[in-house]
Design a protein around this motif. Structure first.
Motif, mmCIF file in Angstrom:
data_model
loop_
_atom_site.group_PDB
_atom_site.id
_atom_site.type_symbol
_atom_site.label_atom_id
_atom_site.label_comp_id
_atom_site.label_asym_id
_atom_site.label_seq_id
_atom_site.Cartn_x
_atom_site.Cartn_y
_atom_site.Cartn_z
ATOM 1 N N SER A 186 -68.541 9.755 50.740
ATOM 2 C CA SER A 186 -69.752 9.932 50.532
ATOM 3 C C SER A 186 -69.194 11.063 49.359
ATOM 4 C CB SER A 186 -70.518 10.798 51.250
ATOM 5 O OG SER A 186 -69.709 11.980 51.885
ATOM 6 N N ASN A 187 -70.605 11.062 48.244
ATOM 7 C CA ASN A 187 -69.806 12.187 46.819
ATOM 8 C C ASN A 187 -71.582 13.146 47.084
ATOM 9 O OD1 ASN A 187 -69.130 10.141 45.347
ATOM 10 N ND2 ASN A 187 -70.546 9.061 45.417
ATOM 11 N N THR A 188 -71.202 14.253 46.833
ATOM 12 C CA THR A 188 -71.842 15.411 47.037
ATOM 13 C C THR A 188 -72.929 15.345 45.777
ATOM 14 O OG1 THR A 188 -70.047 16.853 47.587
ATOM 15 C CG2 THR A 188 -72.087 18.026 47.080
ATOM 16 N N LEU A 189 -74.732 15.017 46.575
ATOM 17 C CA LEU A 189 -75.606 15.342 45.755
ATOM 18 C C LEU A 189 -76.409 16.891 45.527
ATOM 19 C CD1 LEU A 189 -77.741 13.323 44.371
ATOM 20 C CD2 LEU A 189 -78.837 13.824 46.682
ATOM 21 N N SER A 225 -80.401 35.001 51.258
ATOM 22 C CA SER A 225 -81.670 33.530 51.365
ATOM 23 C C SER A 225 -81.214 32.515 52.400
ATOM 24 C CB SER A 225 -80.855 33.311 49.991
ATOM 25 O OG SER A 225 -81.414 32.378 48.663
ATOM 26 N N SER A 226 -82.257 31.524 51.850
ATOM 27 C CA SER A 226 -82.518 29.876 52.582
ATOM 28 C C SER A 226 -82.135 28.963 52.001
ATOM 29 C CB SER A 226 -83.899 30.383 53.098
ATOM 30 O OG SER A 226 -84.667 29.417 51.809
ATOM 31 N N PHE A 227 -81.348 29.492 50.265
ATOM 32 C CA PHE A 227 -81.506 28.913 49.648
ATOM 33 C C PHE A 227 -82.355 27.741 48.848
ATOM 34 C CE2 PHE A 227 -76.836 30.413 49.550
ATOM 35 C CZ PHE A 227 -76.938 30.912 48.428
ATOM 36 N N SER A 228 -83.859 27.681 48.800
ATOM 37 C CA SER A 228 -84.918 26.698 48.810
ATOM 38 C C SER A 228 -84.928 25.532 49.918
ATOM 39 C CB SER A 228 -84.367 26.023 47.429
ATOM 40 O OG SER A 228 -84.148 26.917 46.203
ATOM 41 N N GLU A 229 -84.622 26.945 50.828
ATOM 42 C CA GLU A 229 -84.579 26.166 51.851
ATOM 43 C C GLU A 229 -83.835 24.517 52.487
ATOM 44 O OE1 GLU A 229 -88.939 25.309 52.624
ATOM 45 O OE2 GLU A 229 -89.620 27.133 53.552
ATOM 46 N N ALA A 230 -82.843 25.249 51.769
ATOM 47 C CA ALA A 230 -81.312 23.730 52.300
ATOM 48 C C ALA A 230 -81.631 23.264 53.628
ATOM 49 C CB ALA A 230 -80.552 24.225 51.440
ATOM 50 N N THR A 231 -81.126 22.860 53.690
ATOM 51 C CA THR A 231 -80.303 22.466 55.145
ATOM 52 C C THR A 231 -78.850 22.066 55.329
ATOM 53 O OG1 THR A 231 -80.698 19.894 54.761
ATOM 54 C CG2 THR A 231 -82.186 21.180 56.058
ATOM 55 N N LEU A 232 -78.223 22.216 53.677
ATOM 56 C CA LEU A 232 -76.908 22.142 53.777
ATOM 57 C C LEU A 232 -76.567 22.863 52.091
ATOM 58 C CD1 LEU A 232 -73.830 20.828 54.774
ATOM 59 C CD2 LEU A 232 -74.934 19.074 52.983
ATOM 60 N N VAL A 233 -75.042 23.478 52.032
ATOM 61 C CA VAL A 233 -75.198 24.574 51.483
ATOM 62 C C VAL A 233 -73.812 24.800 51.360
ATOM 63 C CG1 VAL A 233 -74.921 27.231 50.185
ATOM 64 C CG2 VAL A 233 -77.027 26.172 52.019
ATOM 65 N N ARG A 234 -73.119 24.240 49.857
ATOM 66 C CA ARG A 234 -71.761 24.543 49.539
ATOM 67 C C ARG A 234 -71.873 26.024 49.701
ATOM 68 N NH1 ARG A 234 -68.216 20.560 49.026
ATOM 69 N NH2 ARG A 234 -66.337 21.359 47.316
ATOM 70 N N ALA A 235 -70.524 26.587 49.294
ATOM 71 C CA ALA A 235 -70.474 27.927 49.587
ATOM 72 C C ALA A 235 -68.736 28.017 48.781
ATOM 73 C CB ALA A 235 -70.905 28.446 50.736
ATOM 74 N N GLY A 289 -76.179 18.183 49.205
ATOM 75 C CA GLY A 289 -77.179 16.512 49.845
ATOM 76 C C GLY A 289 -75.639 15.725 49.713
ATOM 77 N N PHE A 290 -75.852 14.574 50.455
ATOM 78 C CA PHE A 290 -74.589 13.261 50.622
ATOM 79 C C PHE A 290 -75.217 12.393 50.327
ATOM 80 C CE2 PHE A 290 -72.003 16.820 53.392
ATOM 81 C CZ PHE A 290 -71.009 16.741 52.572
ATOM 82 N N THR A 291 -74.690 11.374 49.503
ATOM 83 C CA THR A 291 -74.896 9.966 49.186
ATOM 84 C C THR A 291 -73.708 9.293 49.173
ATOM 85 O OG1 THR A 291 -73.958 10.222 46.914
ATOM 86 C CG2 THR A 291 -76.524 11.550 46.897
ATOM 87 N N ASN A 292 -73.556 7.885 49.150
ATOM 88 C CA ASN A 292 -72.748 6.762 49.447
ATOM 89 C C ASN A 292 -73.022 6.300 47.887
ATOM 90 O OD1 ASN A 292 -72.338 7.469 52.349
ATOM 91 N ND2 ASN A 292 -74.579 6.419 52.359
#
Length: 90
Positions: free
Chosen positions: A2-5, A21-31, A87-90
């Motif tokens: 997968s690629n990072t979006l 912060s919620s990081f704009s209501e993210a469900t996935l955050v790269r830290a 997010g992730f993409t294929n």
């Protein structure tokens, strides 16, 4: 594989509970810990009560992806931890 979006700008993690912060209501955050030698801690907080859900240590010079609920908040032990809504993409 997968690629990072990239879904938002990179920003320094807040370092206090009041600024978390919620990081704009993210469900996935790269830290990313940009420190050269210091391990840093990222803490996940429940949004309404701002109580801790859990935490993770991020070694210097590494990145992790943190999955969370949209309203949950994040903070770090240093502003040298950077975060991005992803997010992730294929």
């Amino acid at each position: 594989m997968s690629n990072t979006l990239i879904l938002g700008p990179e920003a320094a993690f807040p370092t206090t509970v009041g600024a978390a912060s919620s990081f704009s209501e993210a469900t996935l955050v790269r830290a990313t810990n940009t420190e050269a030698t210091t391990v840093r801690t990222v803490t996940l907080l429940e949004a309404e009560t701002r109580t801790g859900i859990g935490s993770i240590s991020i070694p210097a010079g590494t990145s992790v992806n943190i999955e969370k609920k949209p309203a949950d908040l994040l903070l770090a032990s240093s502003g040298n931890v950077k975060g991005t809504k992803v997010g992730f993409t294929n």
